[in-house]
Scaffold this motif. Structure first.
Motif, PDB file in Angstrom:
ATOM      1  N   ALA A 172      14.492  -7.014  -3.318  1.00  0.00           N
ATOM      2  CA  ALA A 172      15.221  -5.754  -3.426  1.00  0.00           C
ATOM      3  C   ALA A 172      16.166  -5.792  -4.626  1.00  0.00           C
ATOM      4  O   ALA A 172      16.880  -6.775  -4.848  1.00  0.00           O
ATOM      5  N   SER A 173      16.133  -4.740  -5.423  1.00  0.00           N
ATOM      6  CA  SER A 173      16.968  -4.684  -6.627  1.00  0.00           C
ATOM      7  C   SER A 173      17.209  -3.224  -6.986  1.00  0.00           C
ATOM      8  O   SER A 173      16.742  -2.302  -6.308  1.00  0.00           O
ATOM      9  N   ASN A 174      17.924  -3.031  -8.074  1.00  0.00           N
ATOM     10  CA  ASN A 174      18.182  -1.677  -8.574  1.00  0.00           C
ATOM     11  C   ASN A 174      17.140  -1.233  -9.588  1.00  0.00           C
ATOM     12  O   ASN A 174      17.279  -0.165 -10.187  1.00  0.00           O
ATOM     13  N   ASP A 175      16.118  -2.062  -9.786  1.00  0.00           N
ATOM     14  CA  ASP A 175      15.064  -1.726 -10.733  1.00  0.00           C
ATOM     15  C   ASP A 175      14.132  -0.689 -10.104  1.00  0.00           C
ATOM     16  O   ASP A 175      13.471  -0.945  -9.088  1.00  0.00           O
ATOM     17  N   ALA A 176      14.064   0.483 -10.694  1.00  0.00           N
ATOM     18  CA  ALA A 176      13.270   1.574 -10.127  1.00  0.00           C
ATOM     19  C   ALA A 176      11.780   1.250 -10.130  1.00  0.00           C
ATOM     20  O   ALA A 176      11.050   1.623  -9.200  1.00  0.00           O
ATOM     21  N   ILE A 177      11.318   0.530 -11.155  1.00  0.00           N
ATOM     22  CA  ILE A 177       9.889   0.205 -11.247  1.00  0.00           C
ATOM     23  C   ILE A 177       9.493  -0.765 -10.133  1.00  0.00           C
ATOM     24  O   ILE A 177       8.467  -0.592  -9.467  1.00  0.00           O
ATOM     25  N   LYS A 178      10.321  -1.793  -9.917  1.00  0.00           N
ATOM     26  CA  LYS A 178      10.030  -2.747  -8.855  1.00  0.00           C
ATOM     27  C   LYS A 178      10.078  -2.086  -7.485  1.00  0.00           C
ATOM     28  O   LYS A 178       9.236  -2.364  -6.616  1.00  0.00           O
ATOM     29  N   ASN A 179      11.053  -1.239  -7.274  1.00  0.00           N
ATOM     30  CA  ASN A 179      11.149  -0.543  -5.986  1.00  0.00           C
ATOM     31  C   ASN A 179       9.963   0.380  -5.761  1.00  0.00           C
ATOM     32  O   ASN A 179       9.455   0.500  -4.635  1.00  0.00           O
ATOM     33  N   ALA A 180       9.490   1.031  -6.816  1.00  0.00           N
ATOM     34  CA  ALA A 180       8.323   1.895  -6.678  1.00  0.00           C
ATOM     35  C   ALA A 180       7.075   1.074  -6.353  1.00  0.00           C
ATOM     36  O   ALA A 180       6.229   1.487  -5.547  1.00  0.00           O
ATOM     37  N   PHE A 181       6.960  -0.117  -6.961  1.00  0.00           N
ATOM     38  CA  PHE A 181       5.834  -1.003  -6.651  1.00  0.00           C
ATOM     39  C   PHE A 181       5.865  -1.406  -5.182  1.00  0.00           C
ATOM     40  O   PHE A 181       4.836  -1.375  -4.481  1.00  0.00           O
ATOM     41  N   ASN A 182       7.049  -1.799  -4.689  1.00  0.00           N
ATOM     42  CA  ASN A 182       7.170  -2.194  -3.274  1.00  0.00           C
ATOM     43  C   ASN A 182       6.834  -1.045  -2.341  1.00  0.00           C
ATOM     44  O   ASN A 182       6.169  -1.241  -1.304  1.00  0.00           O
ATOM     45  N   ASP A 183       7.267   0.143  -2.673  1.00  0.00           N
ATOM     46  CA  ASP A 183       7.016   1.305  -1.807  1.00  0.00           C
ATOM     47  C   ASP A 183       5.526   1.612  -1.710  1.00  0.00           C
ATOM     48  O   ASP A 183       5.024   1.997  -0.644  1.00  0.00           O
ATOM     49  N   ARG A 184       4.801   1.429  -2.805  1.00  0.00           N
ATOM     50  CA  ARG A 184       3.368   1.744  -2.784  1.00  0.00           C
ATOM     51  C   ARG A 184       2.548   0.637  -2.126  1.00  0.00           C
ATOM     52  O   ARG A 184       1.511   0.910  -1.522  1.00  0.00           O
ATOM     53  N   MET A 185       3.013  -0.601  -2.238  1.00  0.00           N
ATOM     54  CA  MET A 185       2.236  -1.705  -1.676  1.00  0.00           C
ATOM     55  C   MET A 185       2.529  -1.945  -0.195  1.00  0.00           C
ATOM     56  O   MET A 185       1.703  -2.506   0.515  1.00  0.00           O
ATOM     57  N   LYS A 186       3.690  -1.534   0.283  1.00  0.00           N
ATOM     58  CA  LYS A 186       4.027  -1.816   1.681  1.00  0.00           C
ATOM     59  C   LYS A 186       3.151  -1.032   2.651  1.00  0.00           C
ATOM     60  O   LYS A 186       2.930  -1.462   3.781  1.00  0.00           O
ATOM     61  N   VAL A 187       2.627   0.124   2.211  1.00  0.00           N
ATOM     62  CA  VAL A 187       1.762   0.904   3.091  1.00  0.00           C
ATOM     63  C   VAL A 187       0.417   0.222   3.276  1.00  0.00           C
ATOM     64  O   VAL A 187      -0.329   0.547   4.198  1.00  0.00           O
ATOM     65  N   VAL A 188       0.090  -0.713   2.384  1.00  0.00           N
ATOM     66  CA  VAL A 188      -1.131  -1.499   2.524  1.00  0.00           C
ATOM     67  C   VAL A 188      -0.854  -2.781   3.294  1.00  0.00           C
ATOM     68  O   VAL A 188      -1.589  -3.161   4.208  1.00  0.00           O
ATOM     69  N   ARG A 189       0.235  -3.457   2.959  1.00  0.00           N
ATOM     70  CA  ARG A 189       0.531  -4.764   3.552  1.00  0.00           C
ATOM     71  C   ARG A 189       0.870  -4.677   5.035  1.00  0.00           C
ATOM     72  O   ARG A 189       0.672  -5.640   5.792  1.00  0.00           O
TER      73      ARG A 189
END
Length: 397
Positions: free
Chosen positions: A286-303
């Motif tokens: 978890a961080s303030n990086d918008a790109i990393k947070n967007a990656f986590n949001d899209r991958m968590k629906v798969v994981r």
């Protein structure tokens, strides 16, 4: 004059009344012993250790008395599904324990399913099947050993027949449809911690510092059609990366987890695994990086689907979630979990899918196709494995 249908209904009612009477007698004996134990503790005396004698009915189980609802409630399989399972596993007609206890294959599988599905002690099996507790225990342990050495231990080896290049590409396309950023994710990996009773020996090995309890750990790889394609048990002390290294699955993925034209496919896990040379990916902290947070949001629906796989196992087989019954040294807790996972796969193959398969719009193989995929793995097993499997089965009538 009584019609045949009325006679059947009357017979079922009488059988149910006898079973209920035996169950009430069992509860009465149990409460008497509990009162005696509490009284002894209150008086400062050592409570008496008594074996609870389960009243056994005069007759053995009659399958005609069981409805489909009874099969689903007690065994998790319907009658027809259980018939298909027993036929597909090619079990011997009878199982015989060392003390001579003998049971047919169909009823033995029923006893195993009831044992795994029910979180209580063996009293329920004694009441349902009209056998002594020790007889039920011997038959169930016998079948666990047989199914583990004959079929279920195949889950602890990578099964290329379930992850062919065509299926890997199909799974990756389904993951992209759900929003996956990566275009080569075809399976998911995670570990779970299942609490156990405090062991007498090797307590440090079984103690999990993260959860602060004694536990067993299981590493599971799930494909996107809902099947559990790899399972590796371990002691509670080890971390995710240590179990991953012991399983040797990374080297196997580099060789066998391939798509069309030899394209390297990959698995996705949580932060406990990290990223490993193109075959294993995870999210970001978890961080303030918008790109990393967007990656986590899209991958968590798969994981998240791998979490459903763990939940389905303990939902179907509640015995595995009963901490006090998971006793190392007294019962094969690792084999029980692997056999339960194997039965879970068989159940979803028979029913044509589960929650994960529906979520990704995929269909698992049929039961016949799934069991045939083990042929290549069984060919690699040694003579010792075949000898152990054959020793617990009796083909005599």
């Amino acid at each position: 004059m009584l019609t045949p249908l009325m006679l059947v209904i009357l017979a079922v009612a009488i059988a149910a009344s006898q079973q209920r009477r035996r169950y009430l007698q069992y509860l009465r004996l149990y409460h008497q012993q509990e009162d005696a134990r509490r009284e002894a503790l209150r008086d400062g005396r050592v409570p008496p250790v008594q074996r609870l004698l389960i009243p056994v009915g005069p007759t053995r189980i009659k399958l005609v008395d069981w409805s489909d609802d009874d099969f689903l409630y007690f065994c998790r399989f319907s009658r027809a599904e259980l018939v298909d399972l027993v036929a597909g596993l090619k079990l011997p007609p009878f199982f015989r324990a060392k003390n001579g206890t003998k049971e047919g294959a169909f009823v033995a599988v029923m006893m195993l399913c009831v044992r795994l599905a029910d979180p209580s002690r063996l009293g329920l099996e004694a009441l349902l099947f009209g056998r002594d507790v020790s007889q039920c225990s011997r038959i169930i342990n016998l079948l666990i050993d047989y199914m583990f050495f004959t079929w279920a231990r195949g889950l602890m080896k990578w099964n290329p027949a379930l992850m062919t290049p065509e299926r890997c590409e199909l799974f990756a396309a389904a993951a992209r449809m759900k929003g996956s950023v990566l275009d080569n994710i075809c399976c998911l990996i995670d570990g779970t911690i299942r609490g156990i009773a405090r062991p007498i020996d090797e307590q440090r090995q079984w103690f999990n510092g993260h959860k602060r309890k004694h536990a067993a750990k299981y590493q599971l790889v799930s494909s996107l059609d809902g099947l559990l394609v790899h399972l590796f048990p371990s002691v509670g002390r080890r971390g995710d990366m240590g179990i991953l290294d012991s399983s040797g699955i990374i080297d196997i993925w580099r060789e066998h987890l391939l798509g069309d034209n030899g394209r390297q496919m990959a698995c996705f896990g949580d932060l406990g695994y990290g990223c490993l040379q193109g075959v294993l990916y995870c999210g970001f902290n978890a961080s303030n990086d918008a790109i990393k947070n967007a990656f986590n949001d899209r991958m968590k629906v798969v994981r998240v689907c791998v979490e459903w796989a763990f939940g389905e196992i303990v939902t179907l087989w509640a015995q595995l979630d009963r901490k006090k019954e998971q006793k190392t040294g007294l019962r094969p807790i690792g084999r029980m979990y692997v056999v339960a996972a194997f039965l879970t796969n068989c159940l979803f193959c028979i029913r044509g899918g589960n929650k994960t398969a529906t979520y990704f719009g995929l269909v698992p193989p049929t039961l016949t196709e799934y069991l045939e995929s083990f042929e290549g793995i069984m060919a690699e097993w040694g003579e010792e494995d075949d000898r152990v499997a054959a020793a617990v089965a009796d083909d005599d009538d």
